[in-house]
Motif scaffolding. Sequence first.
Motif, mmCIF file in Angstrom:
data_model
loop_
_atom_site.group_PDB
_atom_site.id
_atom_site.type_symbol
_atom_site.label_atom_id
_atom_site.label_comp_id
_atom_site.label_asym_id
_atom_site.label_seq_id
_atom_site.Cartn_x
_atom_site.Cartn_y
_atom_site.Cartn_z
ATOM 1 N N LEU A 288 0.843 -1.187 0.000
ATOM 2 C CA LEU A 288 0.000 0.000 0.000
ATOM 3 C C LEU A 288 0.881 1.240 0.000
ATOM 4 C CD1 LEU A 288 -2.660 -1.056 2.661
ATOM 5 C CD2 LEU A 288 -2.889 -1.101 0.181
ATOM 6 N N PRO A 289 0.558 2.243 -0.798
ATOM 7 C CA PRO A 289 1.388 3.459 -0.827
ATOM 8 C C PRO A 289 1.296 4.216 0.499
ATOM 9 C CG PRO A 289 -0.627 3.772 -2.085
ATOM 10 C CD PRO A 289 -0.594 2.319 -1.703
ATOM 11 N N GLU A 290 2.409 4.857 0.890
ATOM 12 C CA GLU A 290 2.418 5.617 2.139
ATOM 13 C C GLU A 290 1.499 6.826 2.063
ATOM 14 O OE1 GLU A 290 6.269 6.614 3.502
ATOM 15 O OE2 GLU A 290 7.080 4.579 3.315
ATOM 16 N N SER A 291 1.209 7.272 0.847
ATOM 17 C CA SER A 291 0.343 8.443 0.681
ATOM 18 C C SER A 291 -1.137 8.087 0.724
ATOM 19 C CB SER A 291 0.663 9.136 -0.650
ATOM 20 O OG SER A 291 0.486 8.237 -1.738
ATOM 21 N N ILE A 292 -1.475 6.852 1.030
ATOM 22 C CA ILE A 292 -2.867 6.431 1.064
ATOM 23 C C ILE A 292 -3.624 7.215 2.129
ATOM 24 C CG2 ILE A 292 -2.377 4.574 2.697
ATOM 25 C CD1 ILE A 292 -4.543 2.914 1.335
ATOM 26 N N ASP A 293 -4.875 7.498 1.872
ATOM 27 C CA ASP A 293 -5.699 8.237 2.815
ATOM 28 C C ASP A 293 -5.860 7.436 4.113
ATOM 29 O OD1 ASP A 293 -7.634 10.552 3.269
ATOM 30 O OD2 ASP A 293 -8.902 8.800 3.652
ATOM 31 N N TRP A 318 -5.539 6.724 18.590
ATOM 32 C CA TRP A 318 -4.324 7.209 17.952
ATOM 33 C C TRP A 318 -4.532 7.440 16.446
ATOM 34 C CZ3 TRP A 318 -4.365 4.679 22.388
ATOM 35 C CH2 TRP A 318 -3.417 4.996 23.360
ATOM 36 N N GLY A 319 -5.544 6.797 15.881
ATOM 37 C CA GLY A 319 -5.746 6.916 14.445
ATOM 38 C C GLY A 319 -4.562 6.335 13.691
ATOM 39 N N ARG A 320 -3.911 7.165 12.890
ATOM 40 C CA ARG A 320 -2.741 6.728 12.141
ATOM 41 C C ARG A 320 -1.438 7.174 12.804
ATOM 42 N NH1 ARG A 320 -1.822 7.550 5.599
ATOM 43 N NH2 ARG A 320 0.043 6.223 5.440
ATOM 44 N N THR A 321 -1.525 7.930 13.880
ATOM 45 C CA THR A 321 -0.324 8.408 14.572
ATOM 46 C C THR A 321 0.378 7.261 15.272
ATOM 47 O OG1 THR A 321 -1.402 10.543 14.942
ATOM 48 C CG2 THR A 321 0.543 10.064 16.260
ATOM 49 N N CYS A 322 1.693 7.232 15.175
ATOM 50 C CA CYS A 322 2.489 6.162 15.780
ATOM 51 C C CYS A 322 2.492 6.300 17.298
ATOM 52 C CB CYS A 322 3.915 6.206 15.239
ATOM 53 S SG CYS A 322 5.019 4.992 15.987
ATOM 54 N N PRO A 323 2.025 5.302 18.070
ATOM 55 C CA PRO A 323 2.018 5.405 19.537
ATOM 56 C C PRO A 323 3.414 5.528 20.139
ATOM 57 C CG PRO A 323 0.608 3.607 18.788
ATOM 58 C CD PRO A 323 1.403 4.056 17.606
ATOM 59 N N VAL A 324 4.387 4.839 19.548
ATOM 60 C CA VAL A 324 5.748 4.872 20.091
ATOM 61 C C VAL A 324 6.351 6.264 19.909
ATOM 62 C CG1 VAL A 324 8.055 3.886 19.914
ATOM 63 C CG2 VAL A 324 6.056 2.414 19.675
ATOM 64 N N ALA A 325 6.201 6.833 18.706
ATOM 65 C CA ALA A 325 6.727 8.180 18.462
ATOM 66 C C ALA A 325 6.026 9.199 19.341
ATOM 67 C CB ALA A 325 6.559 8.536 16.990
ATOM 68 N N LEU A 326 4.723 9.046 19.549
ATOM 69 C CA LEU A 326 3.986 9.996 20.375
ATOM 70 C C LEU A 326 4.447 9.927 21.826
ATOM 71 C CD1 LEU A 326 1.671 12.048 20.081
ATOM 72 C CD2 LEU A 326 0.107 10.258 20.840
ATOM 73 N N LYS A 327 4.724 8.729 22.316
ATOM 74 C CA LYS A 327 5.227 8.578 23.679
ATOM 75 C C LYS A 327 6.586 9.245 23.836
ATOM 76 C CE LYS A 327 5.353 6.689 27.841
ATOM 77 N NZ LYS A 327 4.411 7.048 28.916
ATOM 78 N N GLU A 328 7.377 9.263 22.769
ATOM 79 C CA GLU A 328 8.709 9.873 22.789
ATOM 80 C C GLU A 328 8.684 11.352 22.441
ATOM 81 O OE1 GLU A 328 10.847 7.417 20.100
ATOM 82 O OE2 GLU A 328 10.993 5.719 21.495
ATOM 83 N N GLY A 329 7.492 11.948 22.355
ATOM 84 C CA GLY A 329 7.369 13.382 22.134
ATOM 85 C C GLY A 329 7.396 13.813 20.689
ATOM 86 N N ILE A 331 5.377 13.457 16.651
ATOM 87 C CA ILE A 331 4.155 13.101 15.932
ATOM 88 C C ILE A 331 4.547 12.629 14.539
ATOM 89 C CG2 ILE A 331 1.939 13.907 15.073
ATOM 90 C CD1 ILE A 331 1.847 15.927 17.275
ATOM 91 N N PHE A 332 4.552 11.302 14.354
ATOM 92 C CA PHE A 332 4.889 10.700 13.068
ATOM 93 C C PHE A 332 3.711 9.862 12.586
ATOM 94 C CE2 PHE A 332 9.686 10.617 14.155
ATOM 95 C CZ PHE A 332 9.785 11.943 13.740
ATOM 96 N N PRO A 333 3.340 9.966 11.325
ATOM 97 C CA PRO A 333 2.287 9.081 10.805
ATOM 98 C C PRO A 333 2.825 7.666 10.616
ATOM 99 C CG PRO A 333 3.142 10.468 9.046
ATOM 100 C CD PRO A 333 3.812 10.935 10.315
ATOM 101 N N GLY A 334 1.968 6.662 10.853
ATOM 102 C CA GLY A 334 2.383 5.283 10.692
ATOM 103 C C GLY A 334 2.414 4.851 9.237
ATOM 104 N N LYS A 335 3.149 3.764 8.985
ATOM 105 C CA LYS A 335 3.267 3.212 7.640
ATOM 106 C C LYS A 335 2.463 1.918 7.552
ATOM 107 C CE LYS A 335 7.919 5.121 7.011
ATOM 108 N NZ LYS A 335 9.330 4.818 6.682
ATOM 109 N N PRO A 336 1.851 1.644 6.400
ATOM 110 C CA PRO A 336 0.982 0.460 6.273
ATOM 111 C C PRO A 336 1.685 -0.842 6.608
ATOM 112 C CG PRO A 336 0.691 1.931 4.394
ATOM 113 C CD PRO A 336 1.855 2.472 5.182
#
Length: 455
Positions: A288-293, A318-329, A331-336
């Motif tokens: 799946l492309p990373e740019s997918i909605d 969390w939606g698509r936000t990465c829980p690990v990155a969010l815990k570390e301060g 905001i990174f979107p997750g990859k499929p």
Amino acid sequence: MADVGQAEVDGLVDNLFEDEAERDTLLAKPTCFIILGRPGVGKTTLAKNISESWKCILIDDTDLLNMHIKNQTKEGLELLSILSEGQSIPEDLVLQLILARLNSPDIEHYGYVLSCLPCLSEECLKIPDQIELIKNLKLSPNFIINIKCADKDLVQRLSGLKQHPVTGQLYSTEEWKKFSKKEENKDQEVEEEEEEDDQDEEKELQQDIIDQMVWTPENLPRNASIRINMYKDTLDYMTEHNPLYLLELDGNNTPEELHLSVMTRLVSMALKRVSVPVPLHHPDDEELPESIDTDDLLRIMSSSRTVAPGFRWRRSRWGRTCPVALKEGKIFPGKPEFSVGFQDKLYILSSQEAYRKFVTNPRRYLLPPMPRPPCKVSIVGPRRAGKSTMCRLLAQHYGAVVLDVEELSQPVLSKAEQEKLDKIRKDTTQAAVEKIKLQMKQDGKENLGKWGEFL
């Protein structure tokens, strides 16, 4: 009366909210086991079976040493160095590895089954100290499983064990006799059916394994009796004076029967197995492309690798936000390709490292107050205005981390200042040495000239 009736109705209603139930599950202590029994009773086999079925971490000293040696860790290289010198591994080093494994992050979520403590040897710690150490662990065991077997049966079982010197694998009397009989049958089949060369090579290799098996001195009847009596004198009282739940098992049963007995009792207590993260993306799946909605991604992944028909993974907060990155301060979107299902929710991780951390222990990234977006505040002002005090109070109130530029830069400035002083000292010393050498050379020429005039 209406209030009383409403109260009675409310008493029949489960008022536990879903968020509270999820929070209680994440805060619940994982089930931990410790298995006791006399030598040769089957502790290791039962521990492996429980680890596979209950999804907890097996902690066995032999497996732990082999893992460090295989992965060539710092401890593994030290172990190889000790073994290459023909020495035995110190027990304090083995104990340190066991305690480090017990304090690892994945134990906090999956729990453990321990079969190598307490040990009979008291070279490192006395038996009472080992028992106190186990009781004071960060995650103390919930169950003590004690396998009982008659001394006569144990001696007979141990005396029939054979070991392969290369692999270290032990084979019982039934196993290696059955193995030998199987090889004899294979010999007849090969003569009658003239099987292929690769099967002949496999037969010869297995026959070599049988021929290499040896009897071990510690399992001879006399030595086995000494080990069993030593266990009875030192460790039997642990099962008689303990505050933990004790399961007594019959050691004469087969490993499958022992395992089934433990699982039956645990299920009858309504104990839940630990929730295991489920990877939702397979390498063979369509990329799946990373740019997918985001909505399209969550809709596709919600029906991927479902654990039961009709079960769909639900969208988490969390939606698509990465829980690990969010815990570390961050905001990174997750990859499929790093999608994970945990309990009944869907989580999208941002990298392979984040995926590894989440699978190792998802609790630390999902517990409240997460998901909380990171807030970064900068406080500036003149000297003596109260910047440090304000930072400290805000950090204490909101559970934040204070980053003081002066405090962070102080080690760097101190190191730079020390390097500068060392350089000056080195240059000054070198210049002084060269000046002294030049002066000595000039004094030597003058003295040589005077001796020439004299001659």
